[in-house]
Scaffold this motif. Sequence first.
Motif, PDB file in Angstrom:
ATOM      1  N   GLY A  23       0.782  -1.230   0.000  1.00 29.86           N
ATOM      2  CA  GLY A  23       0.000   0.000   0.000  1.00 29.86           C
ATOM      3  C   GLY A  23       0.812   1.277   0.000  1.00 29.86           C
ATOM      4  N   ALA A  40       0.966  -2.957  -4.474  1.00 25.11           N
ATOM      5  CA  ALA A  40      -0.494  -2.912  -4.381  1.00 25.11           C
ATOM      6  C   ALA A  40      -1.044  -4.317  -4.555  1.00 25.11           C
ATOM      7  N   GLU A  41      -1.875  -4.719  -3.615  1.00 21.50           N
ATOM      8  CA  GLU A  41      -2.471  -6.055  -3.605  1.00 21.50           C
ATOM      9  C   GLU A  41      -1.423  -7.153  -3.779  1.00 21.50           C
ATOM     10  N   GLU A  64      -3.303   4.581  -3.373  1.00 17.55           N
ATOM     11  CA  GLU A  64      -4.593   4.060  -2.945  1.00 17.55           C
ATOM     12  C   GLU A  64      -5.033   3.035  -3.973  1.00 17.55           C
ATOM     13  N   ASP A  65      -5.144   1.790  -3.547  1.00 17.50           N
ATOM     14  CA  ASP A  65      -5.408   0.679  -4.464  1.00 17.50           C
ATOM     15  C   ASP A  65      -4.321   0.682  -5.539  1.00 17.50           C
ATOM     16  N   ASP A  78      -2.717   5.298 -12.850  1.00 20.86           N
ATOM     17  CA  ASP A  78      -2.833   3.872 -12.586  1.00 20.86           C
ATOM     18  C   ASP A  78      -1.429   3.280 -12.674  1.00 20.86           C
TER      19      ASP A  78
END
Length: 123
Positions: A23, A40-41, A64-65, A78
């Motif tokens: 994160g 992320a993830e 964030e994400d 992105d």
Amino acid sequence: MATASAELATWVDVAASEDIPEGEARPFTAGDERVAICRAEGNLYAVQDLCSHDDGPLGEGQLEDFWIECPRHGARFDVRDGSVASMPAIVPIGTFEVREQGGRVQVEVAVATAAAARTDDDW
């Protein structure tokens, strides 16, 4: 025939895996490139560490994400493909291949090389 240049790629070691927590984004230098590496993830992503709006330091922004936000004016990108997610940016940012090996994070960067070629005068 004119002189041409070709691009070769090389993997550059930039950090220990634990230096990039889930994160979060961190700025690094890989060769001559400034990169922001994000987790992320559970996956790593590497993008250029320059906002396309005003060259802000994306590695200092919030993640964030899958979206990284420039700390200067709030442009968002992105991290998976560099596409613009919100203005004021309108131009995508560059992305890099990234991998983890032996507890280290590596980024693939281009290395410019000159390819020798003959001109018509050489014949």
